[in-house]
Write an enzyme that holds these catalytic residues in place. Structure first.
Site, PDB file in Angstrom:
ATOM      1  N   HIS A 192       0.815  -1.217   0.000  1.00 52.52           N
ATOM      2  CA  HIS A 192       0.000   0.000   0.000  1.00 52.52           C
ATOM      3  C   HIS A 192       0.842   1.257   0.000  1.00 52.52           C
ATOM      4  O   HIS A 192       0.407   2.306  -0.462  1.00 52.52           O
ATOM      5  CB  HIS A 192      -1.013  -0.046   1.133  1.00 52.52           C
ATOM      6  CG  HIS A 192      -2.101  -1.018   0.815  1.00 52.52           C
ATOM      7  ND1 HIS A 192      -2.095  -2.295   1.285  1.00 52.52           N
ATOM      8  CD2 HIS A 192      -3.163  -0.907  -0.009  1.00 52.52           C
ATOM      9  CE1 HIS A 192      -3.135  -2.935   0.779  1.00 52.52           C
ATOM     10  NE2 HIS A 192      -3.802  -2.108  -0.005  1.00 52.52           N
ATOM     11  N   GLU A 434     -10.779 -11.394  -3.705  1.00 52.80           N
ATOM     12  CA  GLU A 434      -9.356 -11.194  -3.412  1.00 52.80           C
ATOM     13  C   GLU A 434      -8.685 -12.436  -2.845  1.00 52.80           C
ATOM     14  O   GLU A 434      -7.493 -12.415  -2.537  1.00 52.80           O
ATOM     15  CB  GLU A 434      -9.199 -10.065  -2.387  1.00 52.80           C
ATOM     16  CG  GLU A 434      -9.822  -8.770  -2.821  1.00 52.80           C
ATOM     17  CD  GLU A 434      -9.561  -7.662  -1.828  1.00 52.80           C
ATOM     18  OE1 GLU A 434      -8.562  -6.970  -1.971  1.00 52.80           O
ATOM     19  OE2 GLU A 434     -10.378  -7.520  -0.885  1.00 52.80           O
ATOM     20  N   ASP A 458      -4.330  -8.655  -3.864  1.00 51.44           N
ATOM     21  CA  ASP A 458      -4.447  -9.682  -2.836  1.00 51.44           C
ATOM     22  C   ASP A 458      -4.656 -11.068  -3.433  1.00 51.44           C
ATOM     23  O   ASP A 458      -4.147 -12.055  -2.913  1.00 51.44           O
ATOM     24  CB  ASP A 458      -5.594  -9.341  -1.874  1.00 51.44           C
ATOM     25  CG  ASP A 458      -5.138  -8.363  -0.803  1.00 51.44           C
ATOM     26  OD1 ASP A 458      -4.041  -8.571  -0.244  1.00 51.44           O
ATOM     27  OD2 ASP A 458      -5.850  -7.385  -0.537  1.00 51.44           O
ATOM     28  N   CYS A 505      -9.706  -4.335 -10.147  1.00 52.62           N
ATOM     29  CA  CYS A 505      -9.190  -3.065  -9.608  1.00 52.62           C
ATOM     30  C   CYS A 505      -7.823  -3.240  -8.956  1.00 52.62           C
ATOM     31  O   CYS A 505      -7.421  -2.433  -8.136  1.00 52.62           O
ATOM     32  CB  CYS A 505     -10.181  -2.460  -8.618  1.00 52.62           C
ATOM     33  SG  CYS A 505     -10.449  -3.483  -7.167  1.00 52.62           S
TER      34      CYS A 505
HETATM   35  C1  PEP Z   1      -6.475  -5.649  -4.268  1.00 52.62           C
HETATM   36  O1  PEP Z   1      -6.222  -6.406  -3.335  1.00 52.62           O
HETATM   37  O2  PEP Z   1      -6.229  -5.914  -5.465  1.00 52.62           O
HETATM   38  C2  PEP Z   1      -7.092  -4.343  -4.007  1.00 52.62           C
HETATM   39  C3  PEP Z   1      -7.459  -3.551  -4.987  1.00 52.62           C
HETATM   40  O3  PEP Z   1      -7.196  -3.963  -2.698  1.00 52.62           O
HETATM   41  P1  PEP Z   1      -5.934  -3.342  -1.890  1.00 52.62           P
HETATM   42  O4  PEP Z   1      -4.816  -3.120  -2.854  1.00 52.62           O
HETATM   43  O5  PEP Z   1      -6.397  -2.091  -1.247  1.00 52.62           O
HETATM   44  O6  PEP Z   1      -5.641  -4.434  -0.904  1.00 52.62           O
HETATM   45 MG    MG Z   2      -7.001  -5.959  -1.380  1.00 57.59          MG
END
Ligand code: PEP
Ligand code: MG
Length: 591
Positions: A192, A434, A458, A505
């Site tokens: 992140h 995920e 994820d 996403c």
């Molecule tokens: C993901 O896991 O692909 C996602 C978009 O959520 P994050 O990156 O916030 O875990």
């Molecule tokens: Mg995620």
């Protein structure tokens, strides 16, 4: 001149001066000098860090008494006692006031001297306290580190932050008028922290291993966020070449932005919807200019990560209302808070979990902290009266979790009905896919949810058992792994069968070698960092669906994941020779 190599995170080239955010290791804390006029401020920083440490220790002591018993909890009493002991505090204060050194150094030096003295005593009681002292120093240094990062007044313009690691909230708090790039020893490309860097369009290189040890405070560095290079003390030739590259890359960006008004349509006429992932409401304002069609993922947990206090319903509501306003009629997909794993709140970071990525995160956390969850759900519903909005839950692993979360959403609707407050009664409710369990159960989910959003960041990590934040296994993190592709195909098929929307996403959607695979697997909506939309649009306009389908089908048949990845890259390069343009520059690999 020397070059360090790491993992590229955000495109962009900058030159700046290094500011080292010290590792909380006593021996590695730099001796930063302060001016006599800063003594008072520095003493205040020290006192604040000590006070916060004592507060934390009191909380830990109370928790340990319940969970571990009075005897075991005594260790925290020793820590609290030490932080009130003048024989420890006075030397720290004196070092700041008389030697004019920063609070970090005064802390590290005082604790370090004491730990060394304890270590040399024959008595084992003293020797056993050495690790306690190191622990304690870490705690105080952490509080100093956090405040140093939050307070950028001492930083010059064009600062490149060099740190062992950074949390997403530290990165989010960067003062962009001063910090132009960052480099970390640790971390992975889909952590992140990396995602926030992309959102802020901040060039970054992670997993540089030895950056904090090799870079000197104030040293001139070039950060090449495209190739993952950090060039120390560049010579004039390199600087000149870098300037030329930067001009080229700026021109490339401008040429991409000219695509903003053109549709994202494949060469054979299939529309692909491009949405943006955001962490902050203000980002929503730029999406239209970048050619995006709305927000596919709003990571609302950043409301927690950028503040020391838990957001109230009003804070949530204002943030969502700002997004709606900035989007000017385009849709907003709000993801309920996804805390835990590498996104923890100040409140939780001292109660570490052994396996935080497998721990109390995301929807699990929300279902345990119902007050917090209900507060957010009410705010989302209230904001749904203002413009088109959907809501989705993160890291759902079973249908029961989805049902519980949806029931709480209905409770919140009843609350609003009782109060006569407006909201969208038909708000669409989806889940993020995920984890493999959710992907495999997609046909079941598809009967109850309104839409799917595949989170490959994820999904890859949980399918391949590769920690997305761990540089040691970053080479194994492969979204083109046939196992991942098969799970994605299962989800898309389940969605198509029920006629519900499905999108992706994860960061992979922005990758020139992965996006065509996703399209080939049937995805027609991709959500990514807004800066990634123009180059992806350009790529999409040169692709055709049949090719994408053929490449995806073949990639899934490979036994070896690295061969699958190499095959896909090669195919894309053949089909669209400039697909990887803007990714590599003409700078030295190493010197
Ligand atoms: C993901 O896991 O692909 C996602 C978009 O959520 P994050 O990156 O916030 O875990
Ligand atoms: Mg995620």
């Amino acid at each position: 001149m020397r070059t360090l190599k790491g993992i590229p995170v955000t495109r962009g080239l900058v030159i700046g001066r290094a500011a080292i955010i010290e590792a909380p290791e006593l021996s590695r804390v730099a001796k930063r000098r302060i001016s006599p006029s800063d003594v008072e401020h520095e003493l205040e920083r020290l006192e604040a860090a000590l006070e916060k440490s004592v507060e934390e220790l009191n909380e830990l002591h109370a928790e340990a008494q319940v969970e571990l018993g009075t005897e075991a909890a005594k260790i925290f009493l020793f820590h609290i006692g030490a932080l009130r002991d003048r024989s420890l505090l006075d030397p720290m204060r004196k070092a700041i006031a008389e030697e004019h050194v920063a609070a970090e150094y005064a802390t590290a030096k005082t604790f370090g001297d004491l730990a060394r003295a304890f270590g040399q005593r024959p008595d084992t009681t003293f020797r056993s306290k050495v690790s306690d002292l190191n622990d304690l120093a870490d705690r105080v240094l952490r509080h100093l580190g956090a405040s140093k990062l939050a307070d950028h007044s001492h930083l010059a313009e064009d600062t490149v932050v060099i740190a062992p690691d950074l949390t997403p909230s530290q990165t989010a708090a960067f003062d962009r008028s001063k910090i132009v790039a960052f480099v970390t020893d640790l971390g992975g490309p889909t952590s992140h922290t990396a995602i926030v860097a992309r959102a802020l369009d901040l060039p970054a290189v992670v997993a540089c291993n030895t950056a904090t040890a090799e870079v000197d405070e104030g040293q001139t560095v070039i950060v090449d966020g495209q190739r993952g290079l950090v060039i120390l003390d560049p010579d004039e030739d390199t600087i000149a070449r870098y300037e030329r590259e930067r001009e080229r890359s700026d021109a490339y960006r401008v040429s991409l932005n000219e695509l903003a008004d053109l549709p994202a349509v494949t060469a054979d006429g299939v529309d692909i919807d491009l949405m943006a992932n955001i962490e902050f409401p203000m980002e929503a304002a730029a999406i239209g200019h970048m050619g995006g069609q709305g927000v596919g993922l709003y990571r609302t947990e950043f409301l927690f990560l950028t503040s020391d206090t838990e957001p109230t319903e009003e804070v949530h509501y204002q943030a969502y209302a700002e997004c709606v306003k900035n989007l000017d009629g385009m849709p907003l997909t709000i993801r309920t808070v996804d805390l835990g794993a590498d996104k923890y709140t100040q409140r939780r970071k001292d109660i570490p979990e052994r396996n935080p990525f497998l721990g109390l995160r995301s929807i699990r956390y929300c279902l345990q902290d119902l007050d917090m969850f209900r507060t957010q759900l009410r705010a989302i519903l209230r904001a749904s009266a203002l413009g088109p909005m959907r809501v989705m839950f993160p890291l759902v692993t079973s249908i029961t979790e989805f049902r519980q979360a949806k029931m709480l959403l209905h409770d919140a609707m009843e609350d609003l009905d009782d109060k006569g407050l407006a909201y969208d009664k038909d708000i669409k409710v989806g889940v993020m896919i995920e984890v493999p369990s959710a992907a495999l159960m997609a046909p079941t989910f598809a009967r109850e949810v309104d839409f799917f959003s595949i989170g490959t960041n994820d999904l890859v990590q949980y399918t391949l058992a590769v920690d997305r934040t761990n540089e040691r296994v970053a080479h194994m993190y492969n979204p083109a792994h046939p196992a991942v592709l098969k799970l994605i195909r299962t989800v898309v098929r389940a969605a198509d069968k029920r006629g519900i929307p499905v999108s992706c996403c994860g960061e992979a959607a922005a990758e020139p070698d992965i996006a065509p695979l996703l399209i080939g697997l049937g995805l027609r909506t991709l959500s990514l960092t807004a800066q990634g939309i123009p180059p992806l649009k350009r790529l999409i306009r040169s692709l055709d669906i049949e090719h994408c389908e053929r490449i995806a089908a073949k990639a899934m048949r490979f036994d070896s994941d690295s061969e699958a990845a190499a095959y896909v890259r090669d195919q894309i390069q053949r089909l669209v020779p400039d697909a990887f343009d803007g990714r590599s520059v003409d700078l030295p690999e190493s010197t």
